[in-house]
Design a protein around this motif. Structure first.
Motif, PDB file in Angstrom:
ATOM      1  N   LEU A  87      58.573  -9.041  15.504  1.00 12.89           N
ATOM      2  CA  LEU A  87      57.971  -9.463  14.245  1.00 12.89           C
ATOM      3  C   LEU A  87      58.039 -10.971  14.022  1.00 12.89           C
ATOM      4  O   LEU A  87      57.548 -11.467  13.020  1.00 12.89           O
ATOM      5  CB  LEU A  87      58.586  -8.711  13.070  1.00 12.89           C
ATOM      6  CG  LEU A  87      58.034  -7.299  12.886  1.00 12.89           C
ATOM      7  CD1 LEU A  87      58.693  -6.619  11.702  1.00 12.89           C
ATOM      8  CD2 LEU A  87      56.533  -7.307  12.677  1.00 12.89           C
ATOM      9  N   GLU A 144      67.752  -2.910  11.888  1.00 13.31           N
ATOM     10  CA  GLU A 144      66.298  -3.004  12.036  1.00 13.31           C
ATOM     11  C   GLU A 144      65.848  -4.455  11.974  1.00 13.31           C
ATOM     12  O   GLU A 144      64.998  -4.898  12.760  1.00 13.31           O
ATOM     13  CB  GLU A 144      65.629  -2.185  10.925  1.00 13.31           C
ATOM     14  CG  GLU A 144      64.158  -1.941  11.185  1.00 13.31           C
ATOM     15  CD  GLU A 144      63.427  -1.463   9.962  1.00 13.31           C
ATOM     16  OE1 GLU A 144      64.089  -1.017   9.003  1.00 13.31           O
ATOM     17  OE2 GLU A 144      62.191  -1.515   9.960  1.00 13.31           O
ATOM     18  N   MET A 200      63.914  -6.583  14.908  1.00  8.37           N
ATOM     19  CA  MET A 200      62.582  -7.152  14.778  1.00  8.37           C
ATOM     20  C   MET A 200      62.575  -8.670  14.716  1.00  8.37           C
ATOM     21  O   MET A 200      61.585  -9.302  15.069  1.00  8.37           O
ATOM     22  CB  MET A 200      61.912  -6.596  13.507  1.00  8.37           C
ATOM     23  CG  MET A 200      61.687  -5.104  13.544  1.00  8.37           C
ATOM     24  SD  MET A 200      60.564  -4.670  14.867  1.00  8.37           S
ATOM     25  CE  MET A 200      60.993  -2.978  15.145  1.00  8.37           C
ATOM     26  N   PHE A 201      63.663  -9.268  14.228  1.00  7.12           N
ATOM     27  CA  PHE A 201      63.654 -10.715  14.032  1.00  7.12           C
ATOM     28  C   PHE A 201      64.732 -11.447  14.823  1.00  7.12           C
ATOM     29  O   PHE A 201      64.724 -12.661  14.892  1.00  7.12           O
ATOM     30  CB  PHE A 201      63.823 -11.056  12.552  1.00  7.12           C
ATOM     31  CG  PHE A 201      62.608 -10.727  11.745  1.00  7.12           C
ATOM     32  CD1 PHE A 201      61.585 -11.648  11.602  1.00  7.12           C
ATOM     33  CD2 PHE A 201      62.470  -9.497  11.151  1.00  7.12           C
ATOM     34  CE1 PHE A 201      60.459 -11.346  10.877  1.00  7.12           C
ATOM     35  CE2 PHE A 201      61.346  -9.181  10.430  1.00  7.12           C
ATOM     36  CZ  PHE A 201      60.324 -10.107  10.288  1.00  7.12           C
ATOM     37  N   ARG A 230      73.460  -3.096  17.213  1.00  6.02           N
ATOM     38  CA  ARG A 230      72.592  -2.754  18.342  1.00  6.02           C
ATOM     39  C   ARG A 230      71.162  -2.763  17.844  1.00  6.02           C
ATOM     40  O   ARG A 230      70.898  -2.782  16.660  1.00  6.02           O
ATOM     41  CB  ARG A 230      72.920  -1.352  18.851  1.00  6.02           C
ATOM     42  CG  ARG A 230      74.247  -1.227  19.536  1.00  6.02           C
ATOM     43  CD  ARG A 230      74.460   0.211  19.946  1.00  6.02           C
ATOM     44  NE  ARG A 230      74.556   1.096  18.803  1.00  6.02           N
ATOM     45  CZ  ARG A 230      73.989   2.290  18.725  1.00  6.02           C
ATOM     46  NH1 ARG A 230      73.270   2.747  19.708  1.00  6.02           N
ATOM     47  NH2 ARG A 230      74.142   3.043  17.655  1.00  6.02           N
ATOM     48  N   TRP A 235      72.000   0.248   8.901  1.00  9.96           N
ATOM     49  CA  TRP A 235      70.756   0.506   9.629  1.00  9.96           C
ATOM     50  C   TRP A 235      69.674  -0.498   9.284  1.00  9.96           C
ATOM     51  O   TRP A 235      68.919  -0.902  10.156  1.00  9.96           O
ATOM     52  CB  TRP A 235      70.259   1.924   9.322  1.00  9.96           C
ATOM     53  CG  TRP A 235      70.880   2.952  10.186  1.00  9.96           C
ATOM     54  CD1 TRP A 235      72.125   2.910  10.710  1.00  9.96           C
ATOM     55  CD2 TRP A 235      70.270   4.150  10.656  1.00  9.96           C
ATOM     56  NE1 TRP A 235      72.343   4.021  11.465  1.00  9.96           N
ATOM     57  CE2 TRP A 235      71.232   4.803  11.454  1.00  9.96           C
ATOM     58  CE3 TRP A 235      69.029   4.746  10.478  1.00  9.96           C
ATOM     59  CZ2 TRP A 235      70.974   6.013  12.068  1.00  9.96           C
ATOM     60  CZ3 TRP A 235      68.780   5.952  11.091  1.00  9.96           C
ATOM     61  CH2 TRP A 235      69.748   6.585  11.886  1.00  9.96           C
ATOM     62  N   LEU A 236      69.610  -0.901   8.024  1.00 12.93           N
ATOM     63  CA  LEU A 236      68.560  -1.856   7.647  1.00 12.93           C
ATOM     64  C   LEU A 236      68.774  -3.189   8.361  1.00 12.93           C
ATOM     65  O   LEU A 236      67.826  -3.827   8.816  1.00 12.93           O
ATOM     66  CB  LEU A 236      68.552  -2.048   6.131  1.00 12.93           C
ATOM     67  CG  LEU A 236      68.052  -0.845   5.337  1.00 12.93           C
ATOM     68  CD1 LEU A 236      68.299  -1.050   3.854  1.00 12.93           C
ATOM     69  CD2 LEU A 236      66.582  -0.588   5.585  1.00 12.93           C
ATOM     70  N   CYS A 264      66.456  -2.260   0.145  1.00 14.06           N
ATOM     71  CA  CYS A 264      65.646  -2.699   1.271  1.00 14.06           C
ATOM     72  C   CYS A 264      66.154  -4.031   1.778  1.00 14.06           C
ATOM     73  O   CYS A 264      66.565  -4.879   0.986  1.00 14.06           O
ATOM     74  CB  CYS A 264      64.186  -2.831   0.819  1.00 14.06           C
ATOM     75  SG  CYS A 264      63.065  -3.196   2.140  1.00 14.06           S
ATOM     76  N   ILE A 265      66.156  -4.198   3.061  1.00 11.65           N
ATOM     77  CA  ILE A 265      66.403  -5.517   3.651  1.00 11.65           C
ATOM     78  C   ILE A 265      65.206  -5.826   4.529  1.00 11.65           C
ATOM     79  O   ILE A 265      64.899  -5.066   5.448  1.00 11.65           O
ATOM     80  CB  ILE A 265      67.694  -5.547   4.494  1.00 11.65           C
ATOM     81  CG1 ILE A 265      68.906  -5.182   3.630  1.00 11.65           C
ATOM     82  CG2 ILE A 265      67.877  -6.903   5.133  1.00 11.65           C
ATOM     83  CD1 ILE A 265      70.188  -5.091   4.405  1.00 11.65           C
ATOM     84  N   SER A 266      64.499  -6.910   4.200  1.00 14.40           N
ATOM     85  CA  SER A 266      63.338  -7.252   5.005  1.00 14.40           C
ATOM     86  C   SER A 266      63.551  -8.619   5.614  1.00 14.40           C
ATOM     87  O   SER A 266      64.014  -9.535   4.947  1.00 14.40           O
ATOM     88  CB  SER A 266      62.069  -7.284   4.147  1.00 14.40           C
ATOM     89  OG  SER A 266      62.258  -6.606   2.943  1.00 14.40           O
ATOM     90  N   GLY A 267      63.201  -8.712   6.859  1.00 16.41           N
ATOM     91  CA  GLY A 267      63.211 -10.028   7.476  1.00 16.41           C
ATOM     92  C   GLY A 267      61.860 -10.688   7.270  1.00 16.41           C
ATOM     93  O   GLY A 267      60.848 -10.006   7.191  1.00 16.41           O
ATOM     94  N   ILE A 319      67.735  -0.825  17.098  1.00 15.66           N
ATOM     95  CA  ILE A 319      67.632   0.529  16.566  1.00 15.66           C
ATOM     96  C   ILE A 319      66.321   1.197  16.930  1.00 15.66           C
ATOM     97  O   ILE A 319      66.314   2.342  17.385  1.00 15.66           O
ATOM     98  CB  ILE A 319      67.886   0.539  15.038  1.00 15.66           C
ATOM     99  CG1 ILE A 319      67.958   1.971  14.522  1.00 15.66           C
ATOM    100  CG2 ILE A 319      66.845  -0.250  14.279  1.00 15.66           C
ATOM    101  CD1 ILE A 319      68.556   2.079  13.170  1.00 15.66           C
ATOM    102  N   LEU A 320      65.212   0.492  16.754  1.00 13.45           N
ATOM    103  CA  LEU A 320      63.939   1.153  17.043  1.00 13.45           C
ATOM    104  C   LEU A 320      63.480   0.896  18.471  1.00 13.45           C
ATOM    105  O   LEU A 320      62.881   1.745  19.102  1.00 13.45           O
ATOM    106  CB  LEU A 320      62.856   0.680  16.059  1.00 13.45           C
ATOM    107  CG  LEU A 320      63.061   1.142  14.620  1.00 13.45           C
ATOM    108  CD1 LEU A 320      62.061   0.466  13.706  1.00 13.45           C
ATOM    109  CD2 LEU A 320      62.917   2.639  14.497  1.00 13.45           C
ATOM    110  N   LEU A 321      63.773  -0.283  18.969  1.00 14.31           N
ATOM    111  CA  LEU A 321      63.355  -0.613  20.325  1.00 14.31           C
ATOM    112  C   LEU A 321      64.475  -0.285  21.303  1.00 14.31           C
ATOM    113  O   LEU A 321      65.625  -0.080  20.920  1.00 14.31           O
ATOM    114  CB  LEU A 321      62.994  -2.103  20.418  1.00 14.31           C
ATOM    115  CG  LEU A 321      61.883  -2.561  19.479  1.00 14.31           C
ATOM    116  CD1 LEU A 321      61.651  -4.047  19.651  1.00 14.31           C
ATOM    117  CD2 LEU A 321      60.605  -1.800  19.745  1.00 14.31           C
TER     118      LEU A 321
END
Lengths: 136, 362, 169, 171, 376
Positions: free
Chosen positions: D147, D118, D122-123, D134, D114-115, D64-67, D136-138
């Motif tokens: 976020l 993302e 978001m960040f 690029r 991909w992570l 997992c990679i979380s910002g 990915i979700l937006l």
């Protein structure tokens, strides 16, 4: 001859039937104009690129091989119909060998195609795709 | 002169009736059979009463209990659907394609041997004619797919064309054996050769022609029958060979862009083609209009012949549906492999076997 | 046989119209489909000549096979939707001259030949006769046709192998 | 291996300028926390490569990679797991808010591609040398990074109302 | 001879396509039937779950987790609950643990039914899909009786479960376990070893072990590649260490290790293991005790810190990363979900090159994505 008249009538009626149905449908159906309706379906997105492109030639080769065998089938049929009479006339064995030569020549062609992969659809070898190669 | 027009009128009427009934009944059967195979009920609500009410504009009550009028109601619905031709399409060919497909299929009905004295066009090359005219529909499908300027449609029609032309070969070769036995291409002649008890049917060899020794051909004829049956499944784009319209891959194949009645025409043509494909199998392998038991043939019970013929055909259609709801779909390359590497060699083998039998054994 | 004549005119007109479309239409795909219908009509003409088997062959081979081949061939070309047959203006006069000469020659030929009009009895069962002729008078051509088809098959494979070398299994 | 051992191994290899500190449950100023190692953000690429390829560490999966938006800084948190050694570790790379940049790990672990996209989405953290950087979700033309704590919801996007009027400006 | 060149055709597969399992868009560039490149576009179902979380109470987040992987809502509830419980140090009553195991294993079966049912559907086998669906209906009936909802349950709360069950319910679950076994055998007969099915699924979309790990495969996808790893077994949470069950892994028995058939078969076999677990749980459970005992009234005692908790959902390892600012704020400062389907989908770009369009569908079906969870 009259029989073929019937066939012609059937063919023409087939066209008429469709036209008649579509006419009835156009009378019965509602028409609500909306530009989006007339867009091409591409899974909900605006179509990208053109469908009318140069297409893979594999289809052409299939048609080519088909044509050869089609001609073969066409030539076998009159022979098969005449076989009874030819046997009755005493030419049966000769006719058999003559046809055998013809068919065997084509079977040779089929075998050649088979060995050389001409009968294969363009098919990637799923066991040797690029991403799998480096491991092997 | 009057005679021929009267004949055309009668046969046309009968065959239009037949094709409509076949379409409606097949669709209904397909739904019910698939439903029962899948542990569900299928159409249950729409009966003839509710249909009448709906047309009359009255309140629609749930009158049907087995959904008999479902296909009719669907037909009515499709009649009222808007006819949409996409802007990007080639409009002329787009409109022409369903006509070609339907006319091609409907023409094959002209040579169907429903009964000894009821073959609309009893031409002496009947079998050859049906094989030939059914190849006409191929071009209609190609036209439909290309003209709609849709990628799924184009892919579907190309697949379909390649598949249909390929499977013409095993179908053609597998039927040669029967032509060799009967010595005629006339549908009537072929069926008449199977008169009497059911062991005279070509499926069981050549007993009708040469007595008991004809049983030698039983395995050959079974192979031929299976090859023909598979071939006809593929030619009519039925599962497991429905890759041209594989809904999970190509959405709807060549008729993706077609709506309303045009779509219904394709559908009707498809079911018509299935009927013809199986009718040929009945006529050639399964004794045509003969019931297989002399006591209940047309000689004793007038008018039974077409019923027997249609009933037999529907039995085969049931098998077609059974297969559809049982087997998954093949991939396009596997389909070609099956055709070129299995069916064609096998049918060539049976062709030689029957030829040897004809020339050297009898 | 007024009706038969009428039907003949109908079919012949159909063939001619289709043939004209083949030649004159700008879009090549229309030409291809028109050619298909032209073949179809020719099959009808064969029927009028009592050559039913030939008509069936025409349908099976030309309509079902060669037309499909041509259509596939067109799909291999680029930009079919705006591919149009161009007028070659530089050759107009010369081309016209040649056509007129040919037309004149043809008219002269048709008029000068003493046509023998005979009505031979139509063959009852043409496929049987064709089958017998294959096995007697035309045996050598029949077998040579087999060899020719073999050559065609091998040719197809050679083309196929060359074009998808990168996908060789 | 324990987090300290991993930390020491990394420090021996890369030096203190790149491997900043290690935190354990006990040593942290928070009540509850998985052990983690702070990494200099631009050194992530080489550290990741080492973590994966070293036979003792062998962190073969990036879970997992979380910002995280820390207010002044932005942080990327990497949770790694080793199927081979059955141990896990958490890495943190903290970068500044104005010019957030972290070395990519997408060339090391396939999933990181991909992570990280993302996280960027978001960040707005830029991952240096990412092969396919690029959103990915937006949508590509979306403005802002949702976020982040200071994100303001747009009222309209491409002419469509994306935030109802009564909610607009209240958050 | 010069090669006859063919153009690449660009096809949009999705978002409105029968086989993309939701609103996923794939941009395919194909040469005839062969895919040259495949680029997934996500986000059609993006709701910014993580942003929502930052303004919601922990207990109020639970219904939102339902909507991530809507086919396995129980497992999502549980994953979130596990994270918060670890953070707060809550001991869940044993009865609740048993109930959680039963409902989430039931939900796992329901989810796998969709997975292999629609996988068969993608290949054109309609009937097994509906046969399996009947069983899913039965599961829904059971879960409805337990939770009051058929799909989005909001059942597993932080510290407990939402409603108690009766002993009749347990009997019904037992009855379901019995009725399920013959159905899965029938599906094996009808689909799994069907020659056409095998030839479509085996040797397609091969994901070797290293690639599977590299691209974040987890759960049945990872096990399909032959790696025996199951969080319920390897890092047992809750009471999974009490149960005896196997971890089915792919063996390449019909084709190559890690192909679509292996992944499919893993799911089929996993449902049998789930039945085993449920049966053991039914024996072990006692209906004594209060289910709300450990449910926190408020989150004032929330410690400051962060946790990352992994749990095994039907689609693989769902990781929940929560950062909390402590008791003063009853909402998470940051809540990140590591979604297994999102990670698994990322491999598509890599393995799609060179396969046929039909194979893309098969591969997509075999990795079993749920767009609600991919996009969140």
């Amino acid at each position: 001859m009259e029989q073929y008249g019937v066939i012609l009538a059937f063919f023409i009626f087939g066209l008429v039937f469709v036209v008649a149905n579509l006419t009835i449908a156009s009378i019965l159906s509602k028409k609500i104009k909306s530009q989006q309706k007339f867009e091409l379906y591409e899974c909900g997105e605006v179509a990208e690129g053109d469908a009318w492109i140069r297409f893979n030639n594999r289809f052409y080769l299939i048609a080519l091989v088909f044509l050869v065998f089609d001609v073969e089938v066409v030539m076998i049929y009159p022979w098969a119909v005449a076989l009874n009479e030819m046997i009755a006339e005493g030419n049966g064995v000769f006719a058999f060998w003559a046809m055998s030569v013809f068919v065997v020549i084509l079977i040779l062609g089929l075998a050649y195609d088979w060995i050389k992969g001409g009968l294969e659809w363009v098919k990637p070898n799923l066991l040797q795709l690029d991403y799998l190669k480096k491991d092997a | 002169m009057d005679n021929i027009f009267l004949w055309i009128a009668i046969t046309l009427g009968a065959m239009v009736g037949l094709v409509s009934v076949v379409g409606i009944v097949s669709i209904y059967l397909e739904r019910k059979i698939s439903a029962f195979m899948q542990d569900r009920l299928g159409p249950m609500e729409v009966g003839f009463g509710s249909l009448v009410n709906a047309i009359a504009g009255k309140e629609v009550l749930r009158e049907g209990r087995i959904g008999l009028a479902q296909s009719l109601a669907d037909g009515l619905k499709l009649l009222q659907k808007e006819d949409i031709i996409p802007d990007g399409a080639d409009k002329f060919l787009f409109k022409l394609a369903p006509m070609i497909v339907f006319a091609g299929t409907f023409s094959t009905f002209a040579a169907l041997p429903l009964a000894e004295y009821f073959i609309p066009a009893d031409v002496n090359i009947g079998l050859f004619y049906i094989l030939a005219i059914s190849s006409f529909g191929v071009s209609g499908i190609l036209m439909a797919g290309w003209s709609s300027n849709n990628k799924w449609g184009l892919l579907g029609s190309l697949r379909s064309t390649a598949q249909m032309v390929s499977y013409e070969i095993p179908v053609g070769v597998s039927l040669v054996s029967i032509v060799m036995l009967t010595g005629t291409l006339s549908m009537k002649g072929i069926v008449v050769a199977q008169e009497g008890w059911f062991w005279n049917w070509h499926l069981f060899g050549a007993v009708g022609h040469h007595g008991l020794i004809g049983f030698v051909l039983l395995p050959m004829m079974v192979i031929n029958f299976i090859a023909y049956f598979i071939g006809s499944l593929a030619e009519t784009n039925r599962a497991p060979f429905d890759i041209p319209e594989a809904e999970s891959e190509l959405v709807a194949g060549y008729h993706t862009e077609y709506t309303g009645m045009r779509f219904a025409i394709f559908f009707l043509a498809e079911y018509g083609a299935i009927f013809v494909g199986n009718a040929i199998a009945v006529a050639l392998f399964l004794g045509g209009w003969y019931s297989g038991i002399p006591a209940i043939d047309q000689a004793n019970i007038p008018g039974i012949a077409p019923l027997v013929f249609i009933l037999k055909t529907f039995v085969l259609i049931f098998v077609v549906m059974w297969i559809r709801w049982t087997l998954p779909r093949l991939r396009v390359d596997q389909l070609m492999t099956l055709c070129w590497k299995y069916l064609i060699p096998f049918t060539l083998f049976t062709f030689f076997s029957v030829a040897i039998y004809k020339v050297f054994i009898v | 046989m007024v009706i038969a004549d009428f039907a003949f005119i109908l079919v012949a007109a159909f063939v001619l119209i289709c043939a004209c479309v083949v030649v004159f239409h700008n879009k090549i795909i229309y030409s291809a489909f028109a050619l298909l219908f032209c073949f179809f009509g020719v099959a009808g003409l064969y029927v009028f000549l009592n050559a039913e088997f030939l008509a069936g062959t025409q349908l099976l081979v030309y309509v079902g096979g060669i037309s499909v081949l041509i259509l596939f061939g067109i799909l291999l070309t680029k930009n079919i939707e705006d591919l149009t047959s161009k007028e070659v203006s530089t050759q107009k006069i010369f081309g016209g001259l040649i056509s007129v000469t040919f037309l004149g020659g043809l008219i002269y030929m048709v008029n000068s030949v003493d046509w023998k009009v005979s009505t031979p009895k139509p063959i009852e069962n043409s496929p049987v006769e064709i089958g017998k002729l294959f096995m007697s008078d035309f045996l050598i051509p029949f077998e040579i046709a087999g060899v020719l088809l073999l050559v065609a098959l091998i040719g197809a494979v050679v083309i196929g192998r060359d074009t998808d070398k990168d996908l060789e299994v | 291996m324990t987090p300290e051992e991993i930390f020491n191994k990394l420090k021996d290899k890369f030096g203190e300028s790149k491997i900043l500190s290690v935190h354990n449950n006990e040593s942290a100023e928070v009540d509850i926390c998985d052990p983690f190692i702070n990494i200099e953000p631009l050194a992530m690429t080489e550290v990741a490569k080492f973590l994966k390829n070293d036979s003792e560490l062998a962190f073969d999966q990036c879970c997992c990679i979380s910002g995280v938006d820390l207010g002044d800084d932005l942080q990327a948190v990497y949770h790694l797991y080793s199927f081979n050694q059955k141990h896990k570790i958490c890495l943190k790379a903290t970068t500044n808010r104005e010019n957030p940049a972290i070395g990519t790990t997408a060339l090391t672990w396939g999933i990181s591609g991909w992570l990280e996209r993302e996280t960027y989405d978001m960040f707005g953290i830029i991952f240096k040398n990412h092969p396919d950087h690029r959103r990915i979700l937006l949508e590509e033309d979306w403005e802002g990074y949702p976020l982040r704590k200071d994100y303001e919801f747009p009222r309209y996007w491409r002419g469509m109302e994306v935030t109802p009027e009564e909610d607009y400006g209240t958050d | 001879m010069e090669q006859i060149k063919t153009d690449l055709m660009t096809i949009n597969m999705g978002p409105q396509h029968p086989s993309t399992h939701g609103v996923l868009r794939l941009e395919l560039k194909t040469d005839g039937e062969i895919v040259d490149s495949c680029r997934p576009y996500l986000g059609y179902l993006h709701r910014c779950f993580e942003k929502h979380c930052e303004s919601l109470d922990y207990l109020k987040i639970v219904p939102f987790t339902d909507r991530m992987d809507y086919l396995a809502a129980m497992n999502n509830n549980w994953a979130f609950a596990l994270a918060v419980e670890k953070m707060m140090g809550i001991e869940v009553p044993e009865k609740c643990e048993y109930l959680r195991v039963i409902v989430s294993e039931l939900n796992r079966i329901a989810s796998h039914i969709i997975a292999f049912g629609t996988f068969g559907l993608d290949i054109g086998a309609f009937t097994p899909f509906l046969l399996a669906f009947n069983q899913r209906e039965l599961i829904f009936d059971l879960l409805e009786e337990a939770s009051g909802a058929r799909m989005l349950y909001n059942y597993i709360w932080v510290g407990g479960v939402a409603r108690d069950v009766t002993s009749e319910w347990l009997k019904k679950v037992k009855g379901f376990c019995e009725s399920y076994k013959p159905v899965i055998n029938e599906i094996d007969d009808l689909l799994s070893y069907n020659k056409i099915f095998v030839s479509r699924a085996a040797n397609v979309g091969i994901v070797p072990k290293d690639l599977a790990i590299d691209y974040g495969f987890t759960g049945p996808n990872l096990r399909g590649s032959g790696i025996e790893f199951d969080l319920r077994k390897d890092e047992p949470y809750s009471i999974y260490d009490k149960f005896d069950f196997d971890v089915p892994i792919g063996s390449g028995e019909e084709g190559t290790l890690g192909d679509c058939w292996d992944r499919y078969m893993c799911r089929i076999r996993e449902t049998r293991e789930s039945i085993k677990i449920i049966e053991q749980a039914l024996e072990g459970i006692s209906l004594e005790g209060d289910i709300y005992e450990a449910v926190p009234k408020n989150f004032n005692k929330m410690p400051k810190g962060e946790v990352y908790v992994r749990s095994e959902t039907p689609r693989g390892e769902m990781g929940i990363y929560i950062v909390s600012e402590g008791g003063k704020a009853p909402t998470p400062y940051r809540c990140k979900v590591r979604s297994p389907a999102f990670c698994a989908l990322s491999i598509l770009e890599k393995i799609a090159k060179g396969v046929m369009i039909s194979d893309i569908i098969v591969i997509l079906g075999s990795i079993d994505i749920v767009l609600g969870e991919v996009d969140r």
